[in-house]
Design a protein around this motif. Structure first.
Motif, short mmCIF file in Angstrom:
data_model
loop_
_atom_site.label_atom_id
_atom_site.label_comp_id
_atom_site.label_asym_id
_atom_site.label_seq_id
_atom_site.Cartn_x
_atom_site.Cartn_y
_atom_site.Cartn_z
N GLY A 149 -1.33 -0.74 8.84
CA GLY A 149 -0.33 0.31 8.70
C GLY A 149 -0.02 0.56 7.24
O GLY A 149 0.02 -0.38 6.44
N PRO A 150 0.21 1.82 6.83
CA PRO A 150 0.38 2.15 5.40
C PRO A 150 1.65 1.56 4.78
O PRO A 150 1.71 1.38 3.57
CB PRO A 150 0.43 3.68 5.40
CG PRO A 150 0.87 4.05 6.78
CD PRO A 150 0.28 3.01 7.68
N PHE A 151 2.66 1.25 5.61
CA PHE A 151 3.92 0.72 5.08
C PHE A 151 4.15 -0.73 5.49
O PHE A 151 4.46 -1.59 4.68
CB PHE A 151 5.10 1.59 5.56
CG PHE A 151 6.39 1.30 4.86
CD1 PHE A 151 6.71 1.96 3.68
CD2 PHE A 151 7.28 0.38 5.37
CE1 PHE A 151 7.91 1.70 3.03
CE2 PHE A 151 8.48 0.10 4.72
CZ PHE A 151 8.80 0.77 3.55
N SER A 152 3.94 -1.03 6.78
CA SER A 152 4.21 -2.38 7.29
C SER A 152 3.09 -3.35 6.98
O SER A 152 3.30 -4.56 6.99
CB SER A 152 4.40 -2.33 8.80
OG SER A 152 3.18 -1.99 9.44
N ASP A 153 1.89 -2.84 6.75
CA ASP A 153 0.70 -3.67 6.50
C ASP A 153 0.29 -4.46 7.74
O ASP A 153 -0.49 -5.41 7.65
CB ASP A 153 0.94 -4.63 5.34
CG ASP A 153 -0.34 -4.85 4.51
OD1 ASP A 153 -1.16 -3.91 4.44
OD2 ASP A 153 -0.51 -5.94 3.96
#
Length: 308
Positions: A149-153
């Motif tokens: 995910g681009p924010f949560s990784d």
């Protein structure tokens, strides 16, 4: 069930008698030879059979395979769907079908890794085994790769459909084509332009087939990752297996900031493929599963860099 019920169970006829009840009959007289060297070999008949055949062989052969990837998981086992063939002249009635699967089993026992070096070796040996000038192999398989995910990784597994085609001819050498079908997100530029707010988006399928140069080095370049990047980096947004709310916000906003028609997608992907020095020819298509129409939208490009 009590003991009385057990004692009154149905008494079935024997299995042999049951088979006869349902139509089985005793074997008939055996008059034909059972030794291989005494059996007629119709496939190897020699005569003028009117036409040369471009290809004869077997297809839809499913088999476990191992593949390597520059993305995690770097070594993975998946299922390959194979097609094997060779050409034959009009002087031959047919081919020896069993030799295709014999060759596959031989490579499987040696640990069948699906790479271009191995497939080139496979086709040359297959041509020799078939006593033909050429041989062809195609294998298609799902390729899995990790996506965060681009924010949560947070990571999960995505997949794309990959295929490899290798044709060997003793006079001209090898022709190699690789293909990838990947999934992207697209947002409609027209919808964004005319609407007071929002814009419809859809899932797109990008298909790419490329002919590789003779000097392509698969040890330094993973063609699967290169084609996937060509598709995803030009999309409105990438597809993710795991999205938390901050991820979803980021992906949604990215799509809104990068609207794409199917026409845009195939032109942008083609530009990336054109810049790859190891690509001689390419075909690109995009099919959008429209979210506000019953139909899909399509666009296609075919380009041959060698004809420039």
């Amino acid at each position: 069930m009590n003991q009385t019920d057990l004692n009154t169970k149905k008494q079935l006829p024997s299995k042999e008698e049951r088979h006869k009840l349902f139509g089985s009959v005793d074997p008939g007289p055996r008059t034909k030879p059972v030794e291989k060297d005494k059996m007629p070999d119709l496939q190897n008949s020699r005569e003028d059979f009117l036409f040369d055949l471009d290809a004869v062989g077997i297809t839809n052969v499913k088999h476990p395979i191992r593949i390597h990837s520059s993305k995690k998981p770097e070594i993975q086992t998946t299922v390959g769907t194979f097609r094997f063939s060779s050409s034959i002249s009009k002087g031959s009635k047919g081919t020896n079908m069993s030799r295709f699967t014999e060759q596959l089993e031989k490579y499987h026992n040696e640990g069948f890794a699906i790479d271009l070096f191995t497939l080139k070796k496979f086709t040359k040996e297959l041509a020799d085994r078939l006593e033909q000038k050429d041989a062809f192999i195609e294998v298609s398989y799902p390729w899995f790769f990790e996506r965060k995910g681009p924010f949560s990784d947070l990571a999960g597994m995505n997949h794309a459909d990959a295929s490899m085609k290798v044709h060997y001819h003793q006079d001209t050498g090898y022709d190699i084509e690789v293909s990838l079908n990947g999934t992207i997100t697209t947002l409609c530029p027209c919808s964004k332009e005319i609407s007071e707010y929002s814009a419809h988006n859809q899932r797109g399928q990008v298909s790419m087939s490329v002919t590789l140069t003779d000097d392509f080095d698969e040890n330094s370049i993973d063609w699967k990752s290169a084609l996937l990047e060509a598709a995803e980096s030009n999309a409105s947004a990438r597809i993710h297996p795991v999205l938390k709310r901050p991820d979803e916000k980021a992906v949604t906003e990215q799509a809104y900031e990068n609207p794409r028609f199917v026409e845009d997608i195939v032109r942008l992907v083609s530009a990336d493929l054109y810049e790859l020095s190891y690509v001689e020819k390419f075909y690109v298509s995009c099919r959008n599963e429209e979210s506000i129409h019953l139909h899909d939208a399509i666009a296609e490009i075919t380009y041959d860099k060698t004809s420039e």
